[in-house]
Write an enzyme that holds these catalytic residues in place. Structure first.
Site, short mmCIF file in Angstrom:
data_model
loop_
_atom_site.label_atom_id
_atom_site.label_comp_id
_atom_site.label_asym_id
_atom_site.label_seq_id
_atom_site.Cartn_x
_atom_site.Cartn_y
_atom_site.Cartn_z
N CYS A 115 0.86 -1.27 -0.01
CA CYS A 115 0.06 0.03 0.09
C CYS A 115 0.86 1.38 -0.07
O CYS A 115 0.31 2.42 -0.21
CB CYS A 115 -1.01 0.24 1.32
SG CYS A 115 -1.89 -1.67 1.18
N HIS A 260 -3.25 6.63 3.10
CA HIS A 260 -3.35 5.38 2.27
C HIS A 260 -5.08 4.94 3.28
O HIS A 260 -5.13 5.24 4.47
CB HIS A 260 -2.61 4.24 2.96
CG HIS A 260 -2.96 3.22 2.50
ND1 HIS A 260 -3.71 2.82 1.34
CD2 HIS A 260 -3.13 1.87 3.19
CE1 HIS A 260 -4.15 1.29 1.35
NE2 HIS A 260 -4.06 0.94 2.58
N ASN A 290 -10.36 -0.31 0.82
CA ASN A 290 -8.89 -0.12 0.47
C ASN A 290 -8.44 -0.75 -0.76
O ASN A 290 -8.88 -2.04 -1.08
CB ASN A 290 -8.30 -0.99 1.69
CG ASN A 290 -7.04 -1.03 1.86
OD1 ASN A 290 -6.13 -0.77 0.80
ND2 ASN A 290 -6.28 -1.65 2.98
O1 UT7 Z 1 -3.70 -1.89 3.60
C1 UT7 Z 1 -3.55 -2.84 4.40
C2 UT7 Z 1 -3.54 -2.02 5.79
N1 UT7 Z 1 -4.55 -2.95 6.62
C3 UT7 Z 1 -5.27 -2.19 7.52
O2 UT7 Z 1 -4.76 -1.05 7.72
C4 UT7 Z 1 -6.04 -3.02 8.40
C5 UT7 Z 1 -5.87 -2.74 9.92
N2 UT7 Z 1 -6.79 -3.18 10.77
C6 UT7 Z 1 -8.14 -2.70 10.94
O3 UT7 Z 1 -8.58 -1.96 10.24
C7 UT7 Z 1 -9.11 -3.50 11.76
O4 UT7 Z 1 -8.15 -4.25 12.49
C8 UT7 Z 1 -10.16 -4.36 11.11
C9 UT7 Z 1 -11.17 -3.31 10.48
C10 UT7 Z 1 -9.66 -5.21 10.30
C11 UT7 Z 1 -10.99 -5.00 12.29
O5 UT7 Z 1 -11.52 -4.21 13.30
P1 UT7 Z 1 -11.33 -4.44 14.58
O6 UT7 Z 1 -12.09 -3.24 15.49
O7 UT7 Z 1 -9.90 -4.44 15.08
O8 UT7 Z 1 -12.03 -5.63 14.96
P2 UT7 Z 1 -11.66 -6.88 15.79
O9 UT7 Z 1 -10.83 -7.85 14.66
O10 UT7 Z 1 -11.21 -6.74 17.13
O11 UT7 Z 1 -12.88 -7.69 15.68
C12 UT7 Z 1 -14.13 -7.39 16.59
C13 UT7 Z 1 -15.02 -8.63 16.39
C14 UT7 Z 1 -14.96 -9.79 16.54
O12 UT7 Z 1 -15.80 -10.65 17.01
P3 UT7 Z 1 -15.77 -11.13 18.46
O13 UT7 Z 1 -14.61 -11.93 18.65
O14 UT7 Z 1 -15.46 -9.96 19.45
O15 UT7 Z 1 -17.14 -11.84 18.80
C15 UT7 Z 1 -14.75 -10.29 14.96
O16 UT7 Z 1 -14.97 -11.63 14.78
O17 UT7 Z 1 -15.73 -8.16 15.09
C16 UT7 Z 1 -15.76 -9.30 14.34
N3 UT7 Z 1 -15.64 -9.03 12.95
C17 UT7 Z 1 -16.94 -8.59 12.29
N4 UT7 Z 1 -18.20 -8.39 12.63
C18 UT7 Z 1 -18.96 -8.24 11.77
C19 UT7 Z 1 -14.72 -9.20 12.27
N5 UT7 Z 1 -14.98 -8.67 10.78
C20 UT7 Z 1 -16.32 -8.50 10.90
C21 UT7 Z 1 -17.24 -8.12 10.02
N6 UT7 Z 1 -18.52 -7.88 10.47
N7 UT7 Z 1 -16.90 -7.93 8.87
#
Ligand code: UT7
Length: 333
Positions: A115, A260, A290
């Protein structure tokens, strides 16, 4: 403010697929909903290729940028393409785009800095331009993340889209330019997609290297979202600040920061750390998601076309991503 030999953006272009996938569309294929995606990422829609290859959108964006610059393709002295989603191991996407432009002769190659690719490529182009070897450089960022996204993994598939954007650059004397590029390979496994390989009759064992990376025979993009998030919220402000320091300005003196477009929350955290208001940030993540290296020039394109970015503005491109890589480039538009 330190003036030096930099680049002038002579033309810009952009091309995106027609197919648009909304958050509601994703709710039909994985366990997710519009509220979660909007609150956690800021994304509403993304464009997804209907089979057109990466070079196709790159060439379209390139043609627009060359026309916008008032040039012919034969005027271009260098083609750098940034992509993590090439159509082939070889030829490079840059050579395919050169073919589509109907020219030959000038050097053409791909850069993979994930990216951060566009930021890296602008810095590289500036070095070629500064030494006087060429008059015009074409930088194309073209990505089709939909090629290796796992549409059964809700934590990644909702994030990514496809897009291409391009700029034609020429040398500018006595202007604002600074660049800070960095990488940290120790985080390689946080964002990875393994290359495919053939079945080989001379091998009697499968890969045993890099077992913390995505497993062999699977080329889906895997991401440790939390680790990348932690990295990004430091890398983004660090790169911007370092580039500003080199240019002898403060982040507040920038007219526009084009980060980004990975997650609005990352950008909000970076704005706080840089002590700048969100008004400085140019965003179009809601519409495109993204798109890896294409996200910065795509947001730049919207910023210019909407009149948000004007000639003479101090603009910072700042990226972070797989590798891990990060970096920022400051130009006077
Ligand atoms: O260009 C590459 C660079 N990449 C990035 O910059 C990505 C960086 N990371 C992020 O932006 C975030 O970590 C994400 C958007 C990918 C995830 O957000 P988060 O606030 O870190 O969520 P999390 O991984 O802590 O997940 C929280 C909850 C989980 O459920 P439990 O375990 O709390 O029950 C996930 O399973 O949200 C759940 N979850 C979803 N729920 C609904 C994960 N994806 C989804 C979804 N819809 N799409």
């Amino acid at each position: 403010m330190i003036k030096t030999v930099g680049v002038k953006v002579k033309g810009i272009g952009r091309a995106v697929p027609e197919v648009i996938a909304t958050n509601e569309d994703f709710a039909k294929i994985v366990d997710t909903n519009d509220e979660w995606i909007t609150q956690r990422t800021g994304i509403k829609t993304r464009h997804i290729s209907n089979g057109e290859p990466t070079y196709y959108f790159g060439a379209k964006a390139a043609k627009e940028a060359i026309a916008d610059a008032g040039l012919e393709a034969s005027d271009i002295g260098l083609i750098i393409v940034t992509t993590v989603t090439p159509d082939y191991y070889t030829p490079s996407t840059a050579c395919l785009i050169q073919r589509e432009l109907g020219v030959s002769g000038c050097p053409a190659f791909d850069v993979n800095a994930a990216c951060s690719g566009f930021v890296y490529a602008v810095d590289m182009a500036r070095r070629y331009l500064a030494c006087g070897d060429i008059k015009y450089a074409l930088v194309v960022a073209s990505e089709e993340l939909s090629k290796f996204v796992d549409y059964e993994d809700r934590s990644t598939c909702i994030l990514f889209g496809d897009a291409a954007a391009a700029v034609v650059l020429e040398k500018a004397e006595d202007t604002l330019f600074s660049s800070f590029l960095a990488a940290d390979g120790s985080g390689a496994n946080y964002l990875a997609s393994r290359a495919m390989h053939t079945i080989n009759p001379f091998r009697d064992q499968d890969y045993t290297y890099d077992m913390n990376m995505p497993e062999p025979h699977k080329h889906y993009l895997l991401q440790d979202g939390k680790e990348v998030y932690k990295f990004a919220t430091n890398a983004l402000p660090t790169a911007c600040k370092e580039a500003c320091d080199k240019a002898g300005i403060t982040p507040d003196e920038l007219d526009a920061i084009i980060p980004h477009q990975a997650n609005v929350r990352i950008i909000e955290t970076a704005a706080k750390k840089l002590h700048v208001s969100m008004d400085k940030m140019v965003l179009n993540i809601a519409d495109y998601g993204n798109t890896s290296s294409a996200s910065i020039p795509n947001a730049f394109y919207d910023g210019v076309k909407s009149g948000r970015i004007k000639r003479g503005d101090k603009v910072c491109f700042v990226g972070f991503g797989g590798g891990l890589t990060y970096g920022a480039t400051i130009i006077e538009y």
